[in-house]
Design a protein around this motif. Structure first.
Motif, PDB file in Angstrom:
ATOM      1  N   MET A 242     -29.563  -2.268  -7.312  1.00  0.00           N
ATOM      2  CA  MET A 242     -28.392  -3.108  -7.226  1.00  0.00           C
ATOM      3  C   MET A 242     -27.530  -2.872  -8.472  1.00  0.00           C
ATOM      4  O   MET A 242     -28.019  -2.824  -9.580  1.00  0.00           O
ATOM      5  N   THR A 243     -26.234  -2.725  -8.251  1.00  0.00           N
ATOM      6  CA  THR A 243     -25.314  -2.515  -9.361  1.00  0.00           C
ATOM      7  C   THR A 243     -24.335  -3.680  -9.451  1.00  0.00           C
ATOM      8  O   THR A 243     -24.043  -4.338  -8.463  1.00  0.00           O
ATOM      9  N   ALA A 244     -23.848  -3.889 -10.644  1.00  0.00           N
ATOM     10  CA  ALA A 244     -22.918  -4.995 -10.885  1.00  0.00           C
ATOM     11  C   ALA A 244     -21.644  -4.797 -10.061  1.00  0.00           C
ATOM     12  O   ALA A 244     -21.233  -3.669  -9.803  1.00  0.00           O
ATOM     13  N   PRO A 245     -21.000  -5.897  -9.656  1.00  0.00           N
ATOM     14  CA  PRO A 245     -19.790  -5.770  -8.846  1.00  0.00           C
ATOM     15  C   PRO A 245     -18.636  -5.134  -9.611  1.00  0.00           C
ATOM     16  O   PRO A 245     -17.769  -4.493  -9.029  1.00  0.00           O
ATOM     17  N   VAL A 246     -18.631  -5.313 -10.920  1.00  0.00           N
ATOM     18  CA  VAL A 246     -17.591  -4.764 -11.782  1.00  0.00           C
ATOM     19  C   VAL A 246     -18.281  -4.212 -13.026  1.00  0.00           C
ATOM     20  O   VAL A 246     -19.079  -4.913 -13.651  1.00  0.00           O
ATOM     21  N   SER A 247     -17.978  -2.988 -13.367  1.00  0.00           N
ATOM     22  CA  SER A 247     -18.581  -2.398 -14.566  1.00  0.00           C
ATOM     23  C   SER A 247     -17.794  -2.812 -15.808  1.00  0.00           C
ATOM     24  O   SER A 247     -16.633  -3.248 -15.723  1.00  0.00           O
ATOM     25  N   LEU A 248     -18.416  -2.658 -16.937  1.00  0.00           N
ATOM     26  CA  LEU A 248     -17.753  -2.937 -18.206  1.00  0.00           C
ATOM     27  C   LEU A 248     -16.512  -2.056 -18.347  1.00  0.00           C
ATOM     28  O   LEU A 248     -15.451  -2.517 -18.769  1.00  0.00           O
ATOM     29  N   THR A 249     -16.626  -0.805 -17.961  1.00  0.00           N
ATOM     30  CA  THR A 249     -15.490   0.126 -18.044  1.00  0.00           C
ATOM     31  C   THR A 249     -14.330  -0.348 -17.177  1.00  0.00           C
ATOM     32  O   THR A 249     -13.173  -0.343 -17.617  1.00  0.00           O
ATOM     33  N   GLU A 250     -14.619  -0.770 -15.938  1.00  0.00           N
ATOM     34  CA  GLU A 250     -13.570  -1.282 -15.050  1.00  0.00           C
ATOM     35  C   GLU A 250     -12.887  -2.512 -15.646  1.00  0.00           C
ATOM     36  O   GLU A 250     -11.662  -2.629 -15.614  1.00  0.00           O
TER      37      GLU A 250
END
Length: 88
Positions: free
Chosen positions: A1-9
């Protein structure tokens, strides 16, 4: 599972080019995602619908720029309403 929004985004959305506040921004992402997940009853991921991901970014923006600590859901209500599960 990955975060809905990345730190980069989020940093691109916020127009933050330095790394000094990465921990703060990540905390805001986590809090915003949890707020929306609790409201709609879904687990958000990077493949979640765009309106839900945008709602996370908007809550992050409000908390980052305005210092809002309670993350009111009203500003993103129109984006998340269609994804709410029916609760009986």
């Amino acid at each position: 599972m990955t975060a809905p929004v990345s730190l980069t985004e989020a940093k691109l959305f916020l127009r933050v080019e330095h790394d000094a506040e990465d921990a703060l921004i990540q905390t805001l992402i986590d809090a915003a995602a949890a707020r929306i997940e609790g409201d709609v009853g879904l687990t958000l991921e990077s493949t979640s619908p765009a309106p839900l991901r945008l709602a996370v970014l908007m809550l992050v923006l409000r908390a980052y720029e305005r210092g809002e600590d309670d993350m009111p859901i009203r500003p993103v209500e129109a984006w998340i309403a269609p994804y709410r599960g029916v609760r009986l």
